[in-house]
Design an enzyme around this catalytic site. Structure first.
Site, PDB file in Angstrom:
ATOM      1  N   CYS A 100       0.830  -1.204   0.000  1.00 52.16           N
ATOM      2  CA  CYS A 100       0.000   0.000   0.000  1.00 52.16           C
ATOM      3  C   CYS A 100       0.866   1.256   0.000  1.00 52.16           C
ATOM      4  O   CYS A 100       1.788   1.374   0.817  1.00 52.16           O
ATOM      5  CB  CYS A 100      -0.914   0.026   1.219  1.00 52.16           C
ATOM      6  SG  CYS A 100      -1.991   1.472   1.284  1.00 52.16           S
ATOM      7  N   CYS A 122     -13.533 -11.829  19.299  1.00 58.40           N
ATOM      8  CA  CYS A 122     -12.601 -10.922  18.639  1.00 58.40           C
ATOM      9  C   CYS A 122     -11.566 -10.391  19.618  1.00 58.40           C
ATOM     10  O   CYS A 122     -10.758  -9.532  19.256  1.00 58.40           O
ATOM     11  CB  CYS A 122     -13.359  -9.759  17.993  1.00 58.40           C
ATOM     12  SG  CYS A 122     -14.291  -8.763  19.168  1.00 58.40           S
ATOM     13  N   CYS A 163      -2.968  -0.050   9.093  1.00 60.30           N
ATOM     14  CA  CYS A 163      -2.175  -1.277   9.069  1.00 60.30           C
ATOM     15  C   CYS A 163      -0.848  -1.059   9.781  1.00 60.30           C
ATOM     16  O   CYS A 163      -0.272   0.032   9.711  1.00 60.30           O
ATOM     17  CB  CYS A 163      -1.892  -1.728   7.634  1.00 60.30           C
ATOM     18  SG  CYS A 163      -3.356  -2.290   6.725  1.00 60.30           S
ATOM     19  N   CYS A 166      -6.989   1.033  -1.088  1.00 62.60           N
ATOM     20  CA  CYS A 166      -6.890   0.320   0.190  1.00 62.60           C
ATOM     21  C   CYS A 166      -6.793  -1.163  -0.132  1.00 62.60           C
ATOM     22  O   CYS A 166      -7.809  -1.804  -0.433  1.00 62.60           O
ATOM     23  CB  CYS A 166      -8.092   0.614   1.082  1.00 62.60           C
ATOM     24  SG  CYS A 166      -8.029  -0.248   2.665  1.00 62.60           S
ATOM     25  N   TYR A 208     -25.824 -13.814  21.673  1.00 61.98           N
ATOM     26  CA  TYR A 208     -25.211 -12.710  20.911  1.00 61.98           C
ATOM     27  C   TYR A 208     -25.263 -13.070  19.430  1.00 61.98           C
ATOM     28  O   TYR A 208     -24.262 -13.057  18.725  1.00 61.98           O
ATOM     29  CB  TYR A 208     -23.776 -12.451  21.357  1.00 61.98           C
ATOM     30  CG  TYR A 208     -23.625 -11.987  22.792  1.00 61.98           C
ATOM     31  CD1 TYR A 208     -23.768 -10.646  23.113  1.00 61.98           C
ATOM     32  CD2 TYR A 208     -23.331 -12.892  23.808  1.00 61.98           C
ATOM     33  CE1 TYR A 208     -23.624 -10.208  24.425  1.00 61.98           C
ATOM     34  CE2 TYR A 208     -23.180 -12.468  25.123  1.00 61.98           C
ATOM     35  CZ  TYR A 208     -23.333 -11.127  25.434  1.00 61.98           C
ATOM     36  OH  TYR A 208     -23.184 -10.696  26.723  1.00 61.98           O
ATOM     37  N   ASP A 222     -21.052 -15.337  20.980  1.00 63.47           N
ATOM     38  CA  ASP A 222     -20.207 -14.496  20.129  1.00 63.47           C
ATOM     39  C   ASP A 222     -20.373 -13.044  20.580  1.00 63.47           C
ATOM     40  O   ASP A 222     -21.020 -12.237  19.902  1.00 63.47           O
ATOM     41  CB  ASP A 222     -20.610 -14.661  18.659  1.00 63.47           C
ATOM     42  CG  ASP A 222     -19.750 -13.823  17.712  1.00 63.47           C
ATOM     43  OD1 ASP A 222     -18.690 -13.336  18.150  1.00 63.47           O
ATOM     44  OD2 ASP A 222     -20.149 -13.658  16.549  1.00 63.47           O
ATOM     45  N   GLN A 273     -19.258 -10.120  10.073  1.00 69.95           N
ATOM     46  CA  GLN A 273     -17.849 -10.469  10.059  1.00 69.95           C
ATOM     47  C   GLN A 273     -17.149  -9.657   8.980  1.00 69.95           C
ATOM     48  O   GLN A 273     -17.729  -9.336   7.946  1.00 69.95           O
ATOM     49  CB  GLN A 273     -17.659 -11.966   9.816  1.00 69.95           C
ATOM     50  CG  GLN A 273     -18.247 -12.852  10.896  1.00 69.95           C
ATOM     51  CD  GLN A 273     -17.566 -12.684  12.256  1.00 69.95           C
ATOM     52  OE1 GLN A 273     -16.429 -12.222  12.336  1.00 69.95           O
ATOM     53  NE2 GLN A 273     -18.258 -13.058  13.315  1.00 69.95           N
ATOM     54  N   CYS A 277      -0.687   6.049   7.214  1.00 68.77           N
ATOM     55  CA  CYS A 277      -2.038   5.610   7.567  1.00 68.77           C
ATOM     56  C   CYS A 277      -1.984   4.746   8.821  1.00 68.77           C
ATOM     57  O   CYS A 277      -1.105   3.891   8.972  1.00 68.77           O
ATOM     58  CB  CYS A 277      -2.637   4.827   6.406  1.00 68.77           C
ATOM     59  SG  CYS A 277      -4.234   4.071   6.770  1.00 68.77           S
TER      60      CYS A 277
END
Length: 430
Positions: free
Chosen positions: A78, A388, A87, A162, A294, A362, A267, A84
């Site tokens: 990128c 997550c 990442c 991106c 959830y 979840d 997701q 940025c």
């Protein structure tokens, strides 16, 4: 000189005094993706084994030059990488990068004295993200500036491409800049465009438009709708309120097609969605009754309903309505009962789970401490946790293990490419 072995422009933060440049040898990668030298000193965009020249003071340093690059250093794909803030690890070859994520996951579990089988990870590739949050700032009359926040700063890095995003989102960046231009009538407006690629086209939910002054004028709303129509977006909403809609944004889960509420959770990549749902459904095989806690708009619900009857619960009433609206047209399901329920204040009690064989949870990043306590008290034989946040998963896993469960296996999931984040699915049994 190897790819990436170049000078980097140092970036300073508020109140930071730059010291004289120093040579450092990077030993490991820290939790935020920065290289760590003895001291410790954290240096972004470095890799283990590298000798680098850095500036700054204290623990946080800035990279000036890679003097001796690692064999694992690659050219970042990128052009915005390094400024940025989206990442952190594009300069690292894929295999060692992914291995580092899995090692971090194992270390997080180990801090709760948890050992388990860690399966080969699922890894999403570039150009697969279907959700992006793009910040907008005032530009010209016809286009706004659009991009991500700069690394460790509130400044905006305007983007033209991106590499993590689906090509359909990348192609829409010019149209999204036009869409955002009418949003700056009030000087305090700092809009964010939450862009989701659906089967019906792009769905854009806008937050951060100043509302105390009455929100957008009628003229600005007309401009917004005209520009959305020009770009053939499916829908544009402002804080959930429809400003333009050509088609209902839809997404498929197994045999079901769900009409998404504005701002609904999905997701990050459809490939991870399919892989995680298949793993969860396989782990639930043989169940007679399943609780999907959830559940959101049904990411796992509809696949689980192909296995057994499902009770689905989520705190968001609009998600439950969307899930319920898709049931009638979804063939081959064993039946779904869905309820809007705050699982923190009113978790599903152990007594309510008497006839449940398998429970899936979840939760958001905060985890499911209250619900896990009830699962620990219940007679449920198998629990599948999706997370997550490995730290809160490990905490909740400890609760289940202390109640007599074993964590049989964990599937690591890397769908936030080139970031430090790793997700997982864990399977517990009594």
């Amino acid at each position: 000189m190897k790819p990436g072995a170049r000078r980097h422009k140092p970036r300073g933060g508020p109140g930071r005094t730059a010291g004289p440049p120093v040579e450092l040898v990077i030993e490991t990668i820290g939790g935020e993706g920065d290289g760590v030298a003895p001291g410790p000193a954290f240096v972004p965009f470095t890799l283990p084994g590298e000798r680098v020249l850095a500036t700054g003071a204290g623990e946080r340093r800035e990279l000036l030059q890679v003097l001796q690059p690692s064999e694992d250093r690659v050219v970042p794909p990128c052009p915005h990488f390094g400024t940025c803030g989206g990442c952190a690890l594009q300069h690292w070859a894929h295999d060692p990068y992914l291995a580092w994520k899995v090692e971090r996951l194992a270390g997080t579990l180990a801090r709760q004295q948890i050992e388990t089988e860690i399966l080969a990870p699922f890894a999403a590739g570039p150009a697969t993200r279907r959700r992006l949050a793009l910040h907008a700032r005032r530009g010209g009359r016809e286009t706004a500036r659009l991009g991500f926040k700069a690394r460790k700063s509130w400044d905006l890095v305007e983007i033209g491409v991106c590499p993590i995003a689906d090509p359909a989102i990348q192609a829409a960046i010019p149209a999204l800049k036009r869409l955002a231009a009418p949003l700056f009538e009030h000087p305090k407006s700092a809009p964010t465009l939450h862009v989701t690629l659906t089967a019906s086209g792009l769905d854009v939910d806008i937050s951060g438009v100043e509302r105390k002054s009455g929100g957008l004028s009628a003229d600005a709303r007309v401009q917004l709708a005209e520009r959305a129509a020009e770009a053939d977006f499916a829908r544009v909403t402002i804080d959930g309120e429809v400003a333009y809609q050509a088609r209902a944004p839809q997404v498929r889960f197994g045999q079901a097609v769900v009409a998404l509420p504005p701002g609904a959770f999905l997701q990050a990549t459809p490939q991870a969605d399919v892989a995680m749902a298949a793993f969860v459904a396989e782990a639930a095989a043989g169940a007679g009754r399943i609780a999907d806690l959830y559940c959101g708009v049904g990411t796992f619900t509809f696949r689980l309903a192909e296995v057994a009857q499902v009770y689905a619960a989520d705190f968001a009433p609009e998600a439950i309505r969307a899930l319920g609206g898709a049931l009638a047209a979804a063939p081959g399901l064993h039946g779904v009962t869905a309820e809007a329920r705050d699982l923190v204040r009113r978790p599903v009690l152990a007594e309510e789970l008497k006839k449940t064989d398998v429970a899936v949870f979840d939760p958001p990043r905060a985890g499911a401490a209250e619900q896990t306590a009830e699962l620990a008290r219940s007679a449920v034989g198998r629990v599948i946790g999706v997370s997550c946040n490995p730290a809160t998963f490990a905490r909740d896993a400890r609760t289940l293990i202390d109640a007599g469960f074993a964590l049989d296996r964990v599937l690591p999931v890397d769908q936030f490419l080139w970031s430090p984040h790793i997700e997982l699915v864990g399977v517990f049994s009594r």
